[in-house]
Design a protein around this motif. Structure first.
Motif, mmCIF file in Angstrom:
data_model
loop_
_atom_site.group_PDB
_atom_site.id
_atom_site.type_symbol
_atom_site.label_atom_id
_atom_site.label_comp_id
_atom_site.label_asym_id
_atom_site.label_seq_id
_atom_site.Cartn_x
_atom_site.Cartn_y
_atom_site.Cartn_z
ATOM 1 N N MET A 1 5.941 44.740 -11.445
ATOM 2 C CA MET A 1 6.953 44.171 -10.566
ATOM 3 C C MET A 1 7.690 43.038 -11.282
ATOM 4 N N LYS A 2 8.929 42.775 -10.859
ATOM 5 C CA LYS A 2 9.670 41.621 -11.330
ATOM 6 C C LYS A 2 9.269 40.416 -10.481
ATOM 7 N N ALA A 3 9.188 39.257 -11.131
ATOM 8 C CA ALA A 3 8.798 38.052 -10.413
ATOM 9 C C ALA A 3 9.259 36.825 -11.170
ATOM 10 N N ILE A 4 9.274 35.708 -10.467
ATOM 11 C CA ILE A 4 9.491 34.397 -11.078
ATOM 12 C C ILE A 4 8.131 33.729 -11.228
ATOM 13 N N ASP A 16 10.364 31.354 -15.199
ATOM 14 C CA ASP A 16 10.607 32.549 -16.009
ATOM 15 C C ASP A 16 10.736 33.775 -15.115
ATOM 16 N N TYR A 17 11.684 34.622 -15.447
ATOM 17 C CA TYR A 17 11.849 35.918 -14.773
ATOM 18 C C TYR A 17 11.218 36.975 -15.663
ATOM 19 N N ALA A 289 16.107 29.709 -10.794
ATOM 20 C CA ALA A 289 16.230 28.379 -11.405
ATOM 21 C C ALA A 289 17.479 27.673 -10.913
ATOM 22 N N GLU A 290 18.572 28.398 -10.778
ATOM 23 C CA GLU A 290 19.802 27.814 -10.258
ATOM 24 C C GLU A 290 19.616 27.376 -8.814
#
Length: 313
Positions: A1-4, A16-17, A289-290
């Motif tokens: 999965m994608k995560a921060i 980090d992504y 982050a933004e």
């Protein structure tokens, strides 16, 4: 999965992504494909290390206090959720959070998503609405006809607090910037004190309840605008000196919890159309982050910033 994820305390740049293994739900948990997650001030404060004593986390960790999504799998003994169910959920700062495509949650950390709002609004409802509910209903015990001052009324918690107090027939005064005056009136405030033009302590008197989301000198001045025997309820904010005894008032800290019955009561009010969660803007997960930068520098003055994940709102 994608995560921060972040592996050290620091500024937004530590976020980090990346790709991480999919979580595996425990026997009594549901695996939720997260559609939206809210960005709250506590997220950046924990990430920066400011709250490390209060929330001792194990690094690396995934941030995110709440969100909304769809059940895609269940544990072997999970009898409370089905694939396809739309749920709102919360997570603790000390565990992997909602800035991810997937999260596993037990029943007590979820409620069904109200069908009359989208996923972004559902995420915005959770932490902000629960904080406002705990502060005004469970701590202050507000009732019809009371004079209630709510600080920072344009923010996510303040906006929900205005709606809660207004719906109960309270006479609501709020502080906000002059630019947000019309916005908070639309939420239900009868009286507005623009803090960039006036001092609220010169404009407001004999309040029954003050809900302080700021702290510091605002907290101390709030004691002066309460009637004798009035109640000041506060959330964790800037440090202040407790001068409540000098003014014969009650001073209570709103301790935030994640009890399911409170989340359900909040959801009922949203389902009935009495409360409307406020979303300020939508950003993709890649711009977490933004989003942290915006919240940290104080430029987000209305509602919640929401991260869209997966299919989004």
């Amino acid at each position: 999965m994608k995560a921060i994820r972040y592996s050290q305390y620091g500024g937004p740049e530590v976020l980090d992504y990346l790709d991480l293994p999919d979580p595996i739900p425990a026997p009594n948990e549901a695996l939720i494909a997260v559609r939206c997650a809210s960005v709250i001030p506590g997220d950046w404060k924990v990430r920066s290390g400011k709250l490390h004593e209060m929330f001792p986390i194990d690094l690396p960790t995934i941030p995110g206090r709440d969100g909304a999504g769809v059940v895609v799998a269940t544990g072997e003994s999970c009898d409370w959720a089905n694939i396809g169910d739309e749920l709102c959920f919360v997570s603790e700062h000390v565990e992997p959070g909602s800035y991810a495509e997937l999260i596993a949650r037990p029943r007590e950390m979820t409620i069904p998503k109200p069908q009359n709002i989208n996923f972004a609004e559902a995420a915005a409802m959770m932490h902000a609405g629960v904080c406002a509910w705990i502060g005004l209903i469970e701590n202050a015990g507000i009732s019809f006809g009371q004079n209630v001052l709510i600080h920072a009324g344009a923010g996510a918690i303040g906006g929900m607090a205005i709606q809660i107090a207004s719906s109960l027939g309270c006479n609501v005064t709020t502080t906000c910037s002059a630019a947000n005056s019309d916005y908070v009136r639309e939420l239900g405030a009868r009286h507005v004190v623009p803090y960039d033009r006036e001092e609220f302590r010169d404009q407001v008197k004999k309040q029954d309840i003050v809900f302080d989301l700021i702290g510091g000198i605002v907290h101390q001045n709030s004691c002066r605008v309460l009637r004798a025997g009035g109640t000041l309820v506060w959330l964790i904010a800037e440090p202040f000196d407790d001068v409540s005894s000098e003014y014969d008032i009650h001073c209570k800290q709103a301790i935030i919890h994640d009890r399911r019955d409170t989340m359900e009561r909040l959801s009922q009010q949203v389902t009935a159309g009495i409360l409307k969660p406020q979303v300020s803007r939508l950003l993709p997960l890649t711009l977490a982050a933004e989003a942290h930068k915006i919240v940290e520098d104080g430029s987000n003055t209305r509602g919640r910033i929401i991260l869209e994940i997966g299919d989004g709102a």
